[in-house]
Design an enzyme around this catalytic site. Sequence first.
Site, short mmCIF file in Angstrom:
data_model
loop_
_atom_site.label_atom_id
_atom_site.label_comp_id
_atom_site.label_asym_id
_atom_site.label_seq_id
_atom_site.Cartn_x
_atom_site.Cartn_y
_atom_site.Cartn_z
CG PHE A 1 -0.28 0.33 2.53
CD1 PHE A 1 0.00 1.64 2.90
CD2 PHE A 1 0.06 -0.68 3.41
CE1 PHE A 1 0.63 1.93 4.10
CE2 PHE A 1 0.69 -0.40 4.61
CZ PHE A 1 0.97 0.91 4.96
CE LYS B 1 -2.87 -8.80 -4.15
NZ LYS B 1 -3.44 -7.87 -3.07
CD GLU C 1 -5.98 -6.19 0.49
OE1 GLU C 1 -5.99 -6.73 1.61
OE2 GLU C 1 -5.07 -6.37 -0.35
CB SER D 1 4.91 -7.22 6.69
OG SER D 1 4.14 -8.39 6.46
CB CYS E 1 10.91 -1.16 3.64
SG CYS E 1 11.50 -0.91 1.94
CD GLU F 1 8.85 -2.55 8.90
OE1 GLU F 1 9.29 -1.87 7.96
OE2 GLU F 1 8.33 -3.66 8.76
#
Length: 494
Positions: free
Chosen positions: A157, A181, A184, A234, A289, A385
Amino acid sequence: MSFVRLPESVVSCRNLVGGEWVSPSGASAQDVRSPYTGALIGRVPLTTASGVAQAVEAAKAAAQGWRVTPLRERTQFLQRFRTLLETHLERLAHLAASESGKTVAEGRAGLLKGMEVCDFALSLQNLDSGAHLEVSRGVTCEYRREPLGVVAGITPFNFPAMVPLWLFPIAVTVGNAFILKPSEKVPLTATAMGELMVEAGYPPGVFSVVHGAKPAVDALLEHPDVKALAFVGSSPVARHVYVEGSRHGKRVLALGGAKNHLIVVPDADPELTPQAVVDSFTGCAGQRCMAASVMLAVGDVQPLVDDILRRASRLEVGPGMGALIDRGAVDRLETAIAKAQADGARVLLDGRGRRPAGEAYANGHWLGPTVLDNVRPDMEAARRELFGPVLSIVRVPTLSAALAVENASPYGNAASIFTTNGAVAQSVVEGARAGMVGVNVGVPVPREPFSFGGTGESKFGHGDITGPSSLDFWSQLKKVTRKWSARTDGSWMS
């Protein structure tokens, strides 16, 4: 004041399959709300395994003709797509910001970085011409780069445009049919880029967009005709994707999370360093990240810490720093801050409760810059994180102690040293465990063609996701040895 232009109407996303926009059968729909306001801006279908199979079938059919299309012709399609990206840059920047919470400037920067990857892919027509050598009298060897077939990318995202652009320009240019993909949570930008790929004239099925959640991911991991898959997200999910994809015989490169360290020593530049630290931990609201998570303060650097606090406290949420992706992210970060306090950390700057002025942003997802001091290396704030605009300061006596903390992290994305001493910088370049190291650079993301990729729990698989090593991930080399006639003057090789 408006910080971003939200879509004027609710966008109903569909899948791009075989060059057509289709609503996948049997798929439920999920609302997409802007992190800035909580307003409904889109709806996304949650594609099932049958919808994924439909896209794979169309991609498989397209791959047959695309693989024999000359490389120079493939790059002509990419050149048109890149031109369209440039033409629609501002619209796409606002779209990416509206669904991810970025500032518009960050959305624009992500697109520009993605366009660099397009430039690298465009250069392949001149640089990646294979090799040919007479290895002995009458005997030649060569290699040819060949595509894998149908490949896929699963993207996060936090970079709705940039991360997809790390993947598909290279993958399709070397001759694959690519299925994207996207998360969402951010389907609008991916849909818009799909529209531009169609407008660029790519043959139907060469580029597909499949929306959905975990069932769509699992279907891609399990489908026998998907030959390679790249993932960014992640670390727990990256590990799952790597293990499951590998178990099903796929080539997988999965990039995970990070806990990045900025090492600050007393001789660090007093102007450059504080701003670089602030930009690193607050950029993209810390949702990247490569964001600074831990500042390793070596010795007496209190004047630098004071300046970091001054600069961070002046940063306005909204125009200066975007929103968090959803309410769950806000709750998770506020809980982490409270836990750090309970564990003994001092909150030097508290971003809880901050939001932009104006009723329009009351339902947005906000957390201002937050700085924690006296964090011990064993605390959760120093190890896990957090993925938000939170900087944990760990005080250490020496550079060796700082490197020991960095080396002990299971992650390995980024580390930076802030110093004016070349020998100190070199010791960190050599001693850091991270795969990307910066010297007086808060976010050491390499520019193309230097590739992106970490180590440890930040990467599962071999190679990097951009740059020259990405070519080997998205293709395979066919080696050809030729001999046309018997030679009496040859060597043992003949």
